[in-house]
Design a protein around this motif. Structure first.
Motif, mmCIF file in Angstrom:
data_model
loop_
_atom_site.group_PDB
_atom_site.id
_atom_site.type_symbol
_atom_site.label_atom_id
_atom_site.label_comp_id
_atom_site.label_asym_id
_atom_site.label_seq_id
_atom_site.Cartn_x
_atom_site.Cartn_y
_atom_site.Cartn_z
ATOM 1 N N ARG A 121 0.168 8.523 5.742
ATOM 2 C CA ARG A 121 0.411 7.952 7.257
ATOM 3 C C ARG A 121 1.815 7.353 7.239
ATOM 4 O O ARG A 121 1.820 6.283 6.351
ATOM 5 N N ARG A 122 2.540 7.560 8.133
ATOM 6 C CA ARG A 122 3.871 6.840 8.296
ATOM 7 C C ARG A 122 3.729 5.738 9.269
ATOM 8 O O ARG A 122 3.444 6.090 10.482
ATOM 9 N N LEU A 123 4.273 4.647 8.740
ATOM 10 C CA LEU A 123 4.114 3.380 9.493
ATOM 11 C C LEU A 123 5.910 2.893 9.905
ATOM 12 O O LEU A 123 6.317 2.856 8.899
ATOM 13 N N GLY A 124 6.144 2.900 11.026
ATOM 14 C CA GLY A 124 7.511 2.292 11.542
ATOM 15 C C GLY A 124 7.437 1.115 11.918
ATOM 16 O O GLY A 124 6.742 0.515 12.816
ATOM 17 N N GLN A 150 0.882 -1.233 -0.108
ATOM 18 C CA GLN A 150 0.003 -0.065 0.063
ATOM 19 C C GLN A 150 0.887 1.382 0.043
ATOM 20 O O GLN A 150 0.434 2.242 0.250
ATOM 21 N N ALA A 151 2.080 1.003 -0.096
ATOM 22 C CA ALA A 151 3.140 2.452 0.105
ATOM 23 C C ALA A 151 2.836 3.362 -1.185
ATOM 24 O O ALA A 151 2.491 2.881 -2.185
ATOM 25 N N VAL A 152 2.921 4.685 -0.828
ATOM 26 C CA VAL A 152 2.715 5.615 -1.702
ATOM 27 C C VAL A 152 3.921 6.512 -2.057
ATOM 28 O O VAL A 152 3.969 7.382 -2.767
ATOM 29 N N ARG A 153 5.311 5.921 -1.422
ATOM 30 C CA ARG A 153 6.289 6.782 -1.447
ATOM 31 C C ARG A 153 7.502 5.473 -1.111
ATOM 32 O O ARG A 153 6.897 4.512 -0.913
ATOM 33 N N SER A 154 8.609 5.633 -1.624
ATOM 34 C CA SER A 154 9.683 4.920 -1.268
ATOM 35 C C SER A 154 9.873 4.651 0.089
ATOM 36 O O SER A 154 9.855 5.571 0.973
ATOM 37 N N PRO A 155 10.038 3.262 0.623
ATOM 38 C CA PRO A 155 10.275 3.205 1.909
ATOM 39 C C PRO A 155 11.778 3.754 2.395
ATOM 40 O O PRO A 155 12.477 3.990 1.878
ATOM 41 N N GLN A 156 11.769 4.097 3.754
ATOM 42 C CA GLN A 156 12.915 5.057 4.058
ATOM 43 C C GLN A 156 13.527 4.135 5.293
ATOM 44 O O GLN A 156 12.821 3.814 6.352
ATOM 45 N N TRP A 157 14.857 4.021 5.330
ATOM 46 C CA TRP A 157 15.538 3.229 6.395
ATOM 47 C C TRP A 157 16.395 4.359 7.035
ATOM 48 O O TRP A 157 16.870 5.236 6.546
ATOM 49 N N ILE A 158 16.007 4.135 8.519
ATOM 50 C CA ILE A 158 16.368 5.287 9.440
ATOM 51 C C ILE A 158 17.408 4.499 10.345
ATOM 52 O O ILE A 158 17.037 3.973 11.226
ATOM 53 N N PRO A 159 18.767 4.755 10.089
ATOM 54 C CA PRO A 159 19.953 3.696 10.769
ATOM 55 C C PRO A 159 19.805 3.954 12.015
ATOM 56 O O PRO A 159 20.186 3.457 12.906
ATOM 57 N N GLU A 160 19.653 5.346 12.630
ATOM 58 C CA GLU A 160 19.997 5.635 13.745
ATOM 59 C C GLU A 160 18.837 5.245 14.920
ATOM 60 O O GLU A 160 19.310 5.094 16.115
ATOM 61 N N ILE A 161 17.894 4.788 14.372
ATOM 62 C CA ILE A 161 16.862 4.158 15.352
ATOM 63 C C ILE A 161 16.584 2.877 14.859
ATOM 64 O O ILE A 161 15.580 2.154 15.575
ATOM 65 N N GLY A 162 17.142 2.209 13.834
ATOM 66 C CA GLY A 162 16.768 0.971 13.232
ATOM 67 C C GLY A 162 15.432 0.728 12.819
ATOM 68 O O GLY A 162 14.828 -0.259 12.946
ATOM 69 N N THR A 163 14.821 1.722 12.123
ATOM 70 C CA THR A 163 13.464 1.722 11.820
ATOM 71 C C THR A 163 13.232 1.641 10.449
ATOM 72 O O THR A 163 13.778 2.635 9.754
ATOM 73 N N LEU A 164 12.528 1.191 9.800
ATOM 74 C CA LEU A 164 11.928 1.158 8.073
ATOM 75 C C LEU A 164 10.473 1.870 8.322
ATOM 76 O O LEU A 164 9.826 1.267 9.026
ATOM 77 N N VAL A 165 10.444 2.827 7.642
ATOM 78 C CA VAL A 165 9.272 3.727 7.718
ATOM 79 C C VAL A 165 8.789 3.466 6.268
ATOM 80 O O VAL A 165 9.190 4.046 5.352
ATOM 81 N N ILE A 166 7.440 3.321 6.232
ATOM 82 C CA ILE A 166 6.538 3.188 4.982
ATOM 83 C C ILE A 166 5.469 4.151 5.155
ATOM 84 O O ILE A 166 4.667 4.177 6.198
ATOM 85 N N THR A 167 5.298 5.038 3.983
ATOM 86 C CA THR A 167 4.078 5.802 4.120
ATOM 87 C C THR A 167 2.979 5.189 3.229
ATOM 88 O O THR A 167 3.296 4.715 2.121
ATOM 89 N N VAL A 168 1.858 5.154 3.855
ATOM 90 C CA VAL A 168 0.484 4.533 3.013
ATOM 91 C C VAL A 168 -0.279 5.671 3.114
ATOM 92 O O VAL A 168 -0.435 6.593 3.564
ATOM 93 N N ALA A 169 -1.356 5.448 2.056
ATOM 94 C CA ALA A 169 -2.430 6.474 1.925
ATOM 95 C C ALA A 169 -3.434 6.425 2.983
ATOM 96 O O ALA A 169 -3.560 5.430 3.679
ATOM 97 N N GLU A 170 -3.952 7.756 3.331
ATOM 98 C CA GLU A 170 -4.937 7.802 4.467
ATOM 99 C C GLU A 170 -5.716 8.910 3.884
ATOM 100 O O GLU A 170 -5.444 9.944 3.705
ATOM 101 N N THR A 171 -7.035 8.637 4.094
ATOM 102 C CA THR A 171 -8.193 9.592 3.720
ATOM 103 C C THR A 171 -8.120 10.781 4.472
ATOM 104 O O THR A 171 -8.191 10.693 5.703
ATOM 105 N N GLY A 172 -7.962 11.934 3.767
ATOM 106 C CA GLY A 172 -7.821 13.211 4.559
ATOM 107 C C GLY A 172 -6.226 13.470 5.015
ATOM 108 O O GLY A 172 -6.364 14.811 5.447
#
Length: 100
Positions: free
Chosen positions: A91-94, A64-86
């Motif tokens: 919405r960014r999911l970590g 459901q991603a609307v952008r490229s996933p982002q790896w944030i190495p400082e916190i060891g988290t993969l952030v995926i942005t999905v569409a959200e109404t309004g």
């Protein structure tokens, strides 16, 4: 302590402004093995292998991603942005990943 940034003024303390800026992610294309929970991807610094406790949810978010996933190495988290109404920016999911 609260930091207020105005768009019409130049901040007097540039160091404080940089500290308040969230960590920037590195765009990645992760490969996920749902059976083992492994997540692998390449960054400019090389190949990374990690483990996810929620591989099914991670794959669903990637679908459901609307952008490229982002790896944030400082916190060891993969952030995926999905569409959200309004919400125009989505919405960014970590997903916290464990190195192995």
């Amino acid at each position: 302590m609260m930091t207020v940034v105005s768009v019409n003024r130049i901040p007097s303390n540039r160091t404080a402004t940089r500290a308040a800026t969230p960590a920037q992610g590195i765009p990645v294309l992760p490969a996920v093995d749902i059976n083992y929970g492994t997540v692998t991807f390449f960054t400019p610094s090389g190949h990374h292998s990690h483990w996810s406790a929620e591989p099914g949810l991670l794959v669903d978010a990637l679908a459901q991603a609307v952008r490229s996933p982002q790896w944030i190495p400082e916190i060891g988290t993969l952030v995926i942005t999905v569409a959200e109404t309004g919400v125009r920016s989505g919405r960014r999911l970590g997903f916290k990943l464990q190195a192995f």
